[in-house]
Design an enzyme around this catalytic site. Structure first.
Site, PDB file in Angstrom:
ATOM      1  N   LYS A 115       0.822  -1.219   0.000  1.00  0.00           N
ATOM      2  CA  LYS A 115       0.000   0.000   0.000  1.00  0.00           C
ATOM      3  C   LYS A 115       0.848   1.257   0.000  1.00  0.00           C
ATOM      4  O   LYS A 115       0.461   2.269  -0.581  1.00  0.00           O
ATOM      5  CB  LYS A 115      -0.969   0.013   1.188  1.00  0.00           C
ATOM      6  CG  LYS A 115      -2.151  -0.919   0.992  1.00  0.00           C
ATOM      7  CD  LYS A 115      -3.308  -0.567   1.903  1.00  0.00           C
ATOM      8  CE  LYS A 115      -4.456  -1.534   1.732  1.00  0.00           C
ATOM      9  NZ  LYS A 115      -5.503  -1.371   2.737  1.00  0.00           N
ATOM     10  N   LYS A 197      -6.704 -12.835  -8.719  1.00  0.00           N
ATOM     11  CA  LYS A 197      -7.949 -12.867  -7.948  1.00  0.00           C
ATOM     12  C   LYS A 197      -8.939 -11.825  -8.478  1.00  0.00           C
ATOM     13  O   LYS A 197      -8.527 -10.736  -8.870  1.00  0.00           O
ATOM     14  CB  LYS A 197      -7.593 -12.544  -6.491  1.00  0.00           C
ATOM     15  CG  LYS A 197      -8.614 -12.969  -5.476  1.00  0.00           C
ATOM     16  CD  LYS A 197      -8.037 -12.831  -4.071  1.00  0.00           C
ATOM     17  CE  LYS A 197      -8.888 -11.895  -3.244  1.00  0.00           C
ATOM     18  NZ  LYS A 197      -8.456 -11.746  -1.860  1.00  0.00           N
ATOM     19  N   LYS A 200     -11.932  -5.927  -6.293  1.00  0.00           N
ATOM     20  CA  LYS A 200     -12.754  -4.728  -6.424  1.00  0.00           C
ATOM     21  C   LYS A 200     -11.954  -3.565  -6.985  1.00  0.00           C
ATOM     22  O   LYS A 200     -12.515  -2.572  -7.405  1.00  0.00           O
ATOM     23  CB  LYS A 200     -13.444  -4.351  -5.103  1.00  0.00           C
ATOM     24  CG  LYS A 200     -12.674  -4.573  -3.840  1.00  0.00           C
ATOM     25  CD  LYS A 200     -13.572  -4.280  -2.625  1.00  0.00           C
ATOM     26  CE  LYS A 200     -12.816  -4.538  -1.331  1.00  0.00           C
ATOM     27  NZ  LYS A 200     -13.556  -4.211  -0.136  1.00  0.00           N
TER      28      LYS A 200
END
Ligand code: TRP
Length: 334
Positions: A115, A197, A200
């Protein structure tokens, strides 16, 4: 233990649009677990602000997520469904646990590294201590089990380390939580890049089916799903696109892989894609209808929000008072 049941805690962030993967991989299992455990399912809005958010959007999405929990079948009278920010104990315990967590431990967290690379202009202290807030979430309710995805395992390990460290100093204060890794871990991959994967935050919206996609969009995304040129419906690593479609089909219909393979014997990829699309619609349409129905009942949702924040606070404060006493904070005068 609460009411003779083991305690379960889990949470989701209301950022981004939830996908079919979030539903089949997590939310659907939460419903199954809710009979066996005393469950706390939080909308972890405090975690969300470690990345800059638009306030109106965050508020809207948090409410939508809480409504979705209920629409998915979690009975809010039995399960404690609440906003993390409505229970001040999360922040209070997080502060204390910060003082029992080492910089070195937090620096090793892969999610922090990822992040901070992604948000290089905003590497704030909250992003760094994110796992400590997560530890507070879990330990506040003395949770025995925590259903989490692989990506959160490192944070759960850290939670266990912090809890053990604290217990070693002050005696048995915290229950040491275990990870609950679903037996039927429906891991749903991207329709466009089946090695990744379904996410979102995928840049390619065709890779993910969002929970609020309408039937036409769902059918279109399924039809466009990436497959291969083998022209044979099989379930194997070499055909990841097909494998993913079969997994989605089975998760939505409850069929086993063998049953699905038998059903599609001699059929083409087009037939499979159509059937997958229809199966997804048959799962998501009722969910969407239920969300729409609940959204209209503002007073009901509001009452759930209030009641459950009070219920969560009750259990949270029991742990918090004990911890405050252990570390030496003065007793409150009643
Ligand atoms: N960090 C988790 C995620 O992003 C969400 C979360 C916050 C959580 N607190 C938690 C999950 C406690 C399990 C238990 O997926």
């Amino acid at each position: 233990m609460i009411n003779d049941k083991k305690v379960l805690f889990s949470g989701m962030q209301a950022t981004g649009n939830l996908t079919l993967g979030n539903y089949l991989g997590a939310l659907k299992n939460w419903v199954t677990l809710s009979d066996e455990y005393e469950c706390f399912y939080s909308v972890v809005d405090m975690h969300s602000i470690t990345v800059r958010q638009d306030p109106a959007t965050l508020r809207k999405r948090a409410r939508a997520l809480l409504t979705l929990y209920i629409a998915a079948g979690l009975d809010p009278k039995k399960n404690c469904i609440y906003y993390q920010s409505h229970v001040s104990g999360h922040a209070e315990l997080a502060w204390i646990l910060n003082c029992f967590t080492y910089m070195g431990e937090l620096s090793r967290m892969t999610q922090f590294k990822d992040k901070s690379a992604k948000h290089a202009d905003n590497i704030n202290a909250g992003l760094f201590t994110y796992p400590v807030l997560m530890a507070a979430d879990i330990l506040l309710y003395q949770a025995d089990v925590v259903p989490v995805g692989i990506d959160q395992m490192q944070h759960l390990e850290l939670t266990r380390d912090i809890a053990t460290r604290f217990n070693n100093i002050y005696g048995d204060v915290f229950t040491i939580p275990e990870a609950y890794i679903g037996k039927v871990g429906a891991k749903i991959m991207s329709l466009q890049e089946p090695s990744k994967k379904m996410s979102k935050s995928d840049e390619n919206p065709n890779g993910s089916i969002y929970l609020m996609d309408d039937p036409d969009t769902i059918m279109r995304k399924c039809k466009r799903a990436v497959t291969d040129s083998e022209a044979c419906i099989a379930y194997r690593e070499e055909q990841p696109g097909l494998k993913n479609l079969l997994d989605i089909y089975c998760a939505c219909t409850g069929r086993t892989t063998e049953e699905a393979l038998r059903e599609f014997e001699g059929k083409g990829y087009g037939d499979l894609k159509m059937a997958v699309g229809e199966a997804v619609v048959s799962v998501l349409k009722p969910l969407q209808d239920e969300v729409a129905r609940l959204e209209k009942d503002k007073a009901y949702i509001d009452s759930i929000i209030k009641e459950n924040a009070e219920k969560a606070s009750y259990f949270a404060n029991k742990t918090l008072r004990k911890v405050q006493r252990k570390v030496g904070f003065p007793d409150r005068i009643r």
